[in-house]
Design a protein around this motif. Structure first.
Motif, PDB file in Angstrom:
ATOM      1  N   ILE A 147       1.512  -9.991 -31.563  1.00  0.00           N
ATOM      2  CA  ILE A 147       0.941  -8.649 -32.189  1.00  0.00           C
ATOM      3  C   ILE A 147       1.613  -7.286 -31.777  1.00  0.00           C
ATOM      4  N   GLU A 148       1.711  -6.646 -32.758  1.00  0.00           N
ATOM      5  CA  GLU A 148       2.402  -5.141 -32.282  1.00  0.00           C
ATOM      6  C   GLU A 148       1.336  -4.250 -32.342  1.00  0.00           C
ATOM      7  N   LEU A 149       1.494  -3.274 -31.202  1.00  0.00           N
ATOM      8  CA  LEU A 149       0.498  -2.202 -31.107  1.00  0.00           C
ATOM      9  C   LEU A 149       1.242  -1.110 -31.709  1.00  0.00           C
ATOM     10  N   ARG A 150       0.673  -0.538 -32.693  1.00  0.00           N
ATOM     11  CA  ARG A 150       1.181   0.561 -33.605  1.00  0.00           C
ATOM     12  C   ARG A 150       0.118   2.067 -33.492  1.00  0.00           C
ATOM     13  N   LEU A 151       0.724   3.091 -33.156  1.00  0.00           N
ATOM     14  CA  LEU A 151       0.155   4.219 -33.154  1.00  0.00           C
ATOM     15  C   LEU A 151       0.116   4.883 -34.366  1.00  0.00           C
ATOM     16  N   VAL A 152      -1.059   5.653 -34.642  1.00  0.00           N
ATOM     17  CA  VAL A 152      -0.922   6.625 -35.862  1.00  0.00           C
ATOM     18  C   VAL A 152      -1.289   7.807 -35.307  1.00  0.00           C
TER      19      VAL A 152
ATOM     20  N   ALA B 131      -8.170  -7.656 -28.017  1.00  0.00           N
ATOM     21  CA  ALA B 131      -8.572  -9.032 -27.837  1.00  0.00           C
ATOM     22  C   ALA B 131      -8.899  -9.765 -29.428  1.00  0.00           C
ATOM     23  N   VAL B 132      -9.623  -8.964 -29.914  1.00  0.00           N
ATOM     24  CA  VAL B 132     -10.014  -9.305 -31.226  1.00  0.00           C
ATOM     25  C   VAL B 132      -8.861  -9.662 -32.221  1.00  0.00           C
ATOM     26  N   ALA B 133      -7.837  -8.916 -32.074  1.00  0.00           N
ATOM     27  CA  ALA B 133      -6.604  -8.865 -33.072  1.00  0.00           C
ATOM     28  C   ALA B 133      -6.147 -10.272 -32.774  1.00  0.00           C
ATOM     29  N   THR B 134      -5.788 -10.913 -33.951  1.00  0.00           N
ATOM     30  CA  THR B 134      -4.791 -12.212 -33.985  1.00  0.00           C
ATOM     31  C   THR B 134      -3.761 -11.993 -34.528  1.00  0.00           C
ATOM     32  N   ALA B 135      -2.419 -12.881 -34.234  1.00  0.00           N
ATOM     33  CA  ALA B 135      -1.437 -12.779 -34.883  1.00  0.00           C
ATOM     34  C   ALA B 135      -1.388 -13.136 -36.211  1.00  0.00           C
ATOM     35  N   PRO B 136      -0.607 -12.503 -37.225  1.00  0.00           N
ATOM     36  CA  PRO B 136       0.411 -11.527 -36.959  1.00  0.00           C
ATOM     37  C   PRO B 136      -0.372 -10.216 -36.609  1.00  0.00           C
ATOM     38  N   GLY B 137      -1.391  -9.871 -36.820  1.00  0.00           N
ATOM     39  CA  GLY B 137      -1.863  -8.210 -36.340  1.00  0.00           C
ATOM     40  C   GLY B 137      -1.569  -7.519 -37.472  1.00  0.00           C
TER      41      GLY B 137
ATOM     42  N   ALA C  61       0.391  -2.678 -24.991  1.00  0.00           N
ATOM     43  CA  ALA C  61       1.503  -3.167 -26.058  1.00  0.00           C
ATOM     44  C   ALA C  61       2.132  -4.736 -25.389  1.00  0.00           C
ATOM     45  N   GLN C  62       2.260  -4.511 -24.253  1.00  0.00           N
ATOM     46  CA  GLN C  62       3.107  -5.726 -23.601  1.00  0.00           C
ATOM     47  C   GLN C  62       2.164  -7.048 -23.795  1.00  0.00           C
ATOM     48  N   ARG C  63       0.889  -6.864 -23.516  1.00  0.00           N
ATOM     49  CA  ARG C  63      -0.050  -7.901 -23.807  1.00  0.00           C
ATOM     50  C   ARG C  63      -0.015  -8.398 -25.253  1.00  0.00           C
TER      51      ARG C  63
END
Length: 128
Positions: A91-96, A53-59, A83-85
């Motif tokens: 915003i893209e959710l990315r895993l590491v 919720a804190v991330a903002t576009a473009p993330g 990731a869908q939300r």
């Protein structure tokens, strides 16, 4: 950045989940460790939701799993849902992760397009 309730849940002595969140411009990073399973999926869900919720576009919204010893299917479901939300907000959710097994699980679950995996947080943050 996290609610008092969530901070208390993560700080419980019996908790098998550890996490640190950081903001980097419009991006947010969770560095998770320990175990992610049914015993703490509610806390994991709160953590992922609050941090995203804190991330903002473009993330992006980056979830670093390199210090995670075990991750159950329920934790992947939380990530796929978030990731869908995030996508709806630009915003893209990315895993590491450096663990090849994690990438195989993501792909086997049909989540490869939703949950891209990067070898380092820096790569995830700088990906186009």
């Amino acid at each position: 950045m996290l609610s008092t309730r969530l901070t208390a849940e993560l700080g419980e002595p019996r908790s098998t989940l550890r996490a640190i969140t950081q903001r980097n411009g419009s991006a947010v990073v969770i560095r998770a460790g320990g175990e992610l399973d049914a015993s703490n999926v509610r806390t994991w869900h709160h953590l992922v939701t609050e941090a995203a919720a804190v991330a903002t576009a473009p993330g992006p919204f980056v979830v670093d799993l390199t210090a995670v010893d075990f991750i159950g299917c329920c934790a992947f479901a939380v990530l796929a849902e978030e990731a869908q939300r995030c996508r709806r907000r630009g915003i893209e959710l990315r895993l590491v992760s450096l663990e090849p097994g994690l990438t195989r699980i993501v792909d086997a679950c049909g989540l490869g397009g939703q949950l891209p995996v990067y070898p380092t947080t820096e790569c995830a943050l700088s990906a186009a």
